[in-house]
Design an enzyme around this catalytic site. Structure first.
Site, mmCIF file in Angstrom:
data_model
loop_
_atom_site.group_PDB
_atom_site.id
_atom_site.type_symbol
_atom_site.label_atom_id
_atom_site.label_comp_id
_atom_site.label_asym_id
_atom_site.label_seq_id
_atom_site.Cartn_x
_atom_site.Cartn_y
_atom_site.Cartn_z
ATOM 1 N N ARG A 45 0.808 -1.215 0.000
ATOM 2 C CA ARG A 45 0.000 0.000 0.000
ATOM 3 C C ARG A 45 0.849 1.277 0.000
ATOM 4 N NH1 ARG A 45 -2.767 -0.609 5.993
ATOM 5 N NH2 ARG A 45 -4.072 1.089 5.231
ATOM 6 N N ASP B 260 -12.620 -3.663 15.067
ATOM 7 C CA ASP B 260 -13.537 -2.776 14.333
ATOM 8 C C ASP B 260 -14.984 -3.140 14.660
ATOM 9 O OD1 ASP B 260 -11.221 -1.760 13.178
ATOM 10 O OD2 ASP B 260 -11.319 -3.193 11.531
HETATM 11 O O1 KDG Z 1 -8.764 -3.918 11.825
HETATM 12 C C1 KDG Z 1 -8.738 -4.680 10.645
HETATM 13 C C2 KDG Z 1 -7.870 -3.960 9.666
HETATM 14 O O2 KDG Z 1 -6.561 -3.997 10.149
HETATM 15 C C3 KDG Z 1 -7.884 -4.564 8.301
HETATM 16 O O3 KDG Z 1 -9.187 -4.619 7.775
HETATM 17 C C4 KDG Z 1 -6.985 -3.902 7.309
HETATM 18 O O4 KDG Z 1 -7.290 -1.575 7.558
HETATM 19 C C5 KDG Z 1 -6.555 -2.504 7.630
HETATM 20 C C6 KDG Z 1 -5.192 -2.268 8.072
HETATM 21 O O5 KDG Z 1 -4.723 -1.158 7.845
HETATM 22 O O6 KDG Z 1 -4.580 -3.131 8.670
#
Ligand code: KDG
Length: 317
Positions: free
Chosen positions: A105, A258
């Protein structure tokens, strides 16, 4: 809007088999990002959420917007950026209790978000602003976007829910993480760190001391999560512990935090006593771990009620 959030959502690849990633050749493509996980969790419970972000002007970006919009989240503040791709992330599930995450990313479209992406009128009309510690770790401009959203929230007296969600892989250094998360915590009303995250930020101390440190920064409510055990809550004049719900088999623990945030915020929106909001968060967090994927397990109100009834021993025949 009930809740607005901002952050990166990625195309997520979950292996169809368990074990080391080098041997995984089949993956299921899903979509995930802490902030949309929370927004989708709230949508399923009947609330209206909005999400601010950027995606690449590519097939993953288009699929991702369809998916999030399909869940009912307002995506009017999501831009397609033709100069950078949608971020990706891969899971490695060696076994259910041993899960690794690999990000692809850096330089993604979402990492190019900036303060200019935050519309004052959009923030002004929400009941809560949800911020995670992931977004400010993505880039300097993302940190500035978060700070801009917080300034607007302060101006319009929008309460801020902050989940530090520490992702060490995304920060340049521990010192940078501590400083920037500390700056955000100063603008937050309700803070939801894991106990290990509080330790990361403040070093070894008691739970009461962690809560006090966050309250000194200005938070009115601090919830220290202890994973499958439950969560401790602290306000100026109350504190307590709400145990979690036992789960027979954890399939995929990622996304539980989450789910907790979605349940807790739902409790706040419904005007429930804090303890009941924490219990709702615990229940959703537990349910999420029983399903593969970060959002697939998020329950609607009926499923949630059924889960808590079954756990209490009432069987719906
Ligand atoms: O809390 C879950 C997230 O960690 C996952 O969906 C991916 O957003 C994410 C990350 O940055 O790790």
């Amino acid at each position: 809007m009930d809740v607005i959030t901002l952050g990166e959502t990625m195309a997520m690849f979950s292996p169809d088999t368990m074990g080391k990633m080098r041997y995984a050749s089949q993956y299921s493509r899903k979509f995930a990002g802490a902030e949309t996980n929370v927004a989708i969790g709230l949508q399923r419970l009947g609330f209206q959420t909005g999400w601010i972000s950027r995606v690449g002007d590519d097939e993953f970006g288009k699929g991702l917007i369809h998916f999030v919009r399909g869940e009912g989240v307002d995506v009017s503040q999501v831009q397609a950026d033709s100069r950078a791709p949608t971020g990706l992330y891969f899971k490695e599930i060696r076994h259910e209790q041993d899960v690794y995450v690999y990000y692809y990313r850096a330089g993604s479209a979402a990492s190019r978000m900036s303060a200019d992406d935050i519309q004052e009128t959009y923030i002004a009309q929400t009941k809560y602003l949800h911020i995670t510690g992931i977004t400010p770790a993505l880039s300097e401009s993302c940190f500035q976007a978060v700070m801009q959203a917080l300034r607007f929230a302060e101006k319009y007296r929008v309460p801020v829910v902050f989940d530090p969600n520490i992702r060490e892989k995304l920060w340049d250094s521990k010192q940078q993480a501590r400083e920037r998360l500390g700056q955000i915590a100063k603008q937050a009303d309700i803070i939801l760190p894991g106990v290990s995250e509080a330790r990361y930020l403040f070093g070894d101390a008691s739970l009461e001391q962690y809560a006090q440190r966050f309250m000194e920064k200005g938070a009115s409510t601090v919830i220290l999560k202890e994973g499958s055990k439950g969560a401790h809550f602290f306000t100026k004049d109350s504190h307590g512990f709400v145990p979690s719900y036992p789960v027979e088999r954890v399939v995929d623990p990622i996304g539980a935090g989450d789910g907790f945030a979605a349940g807790l915020i739902a409790g706040l929106l419904e005007g429930l006593p804090l303890e009941e909001g924490v219990a709702k968060g615990n229940a959703i967090g537990a349910i999420v771990t029983t399903v593969n994927g970060d959002v697939e397990g998020l329950p609607d109100a009926d499923e949630l009620a059924r889960f808590t009834q079954v756990k209490k021993g009432d069987v719906d025949r």
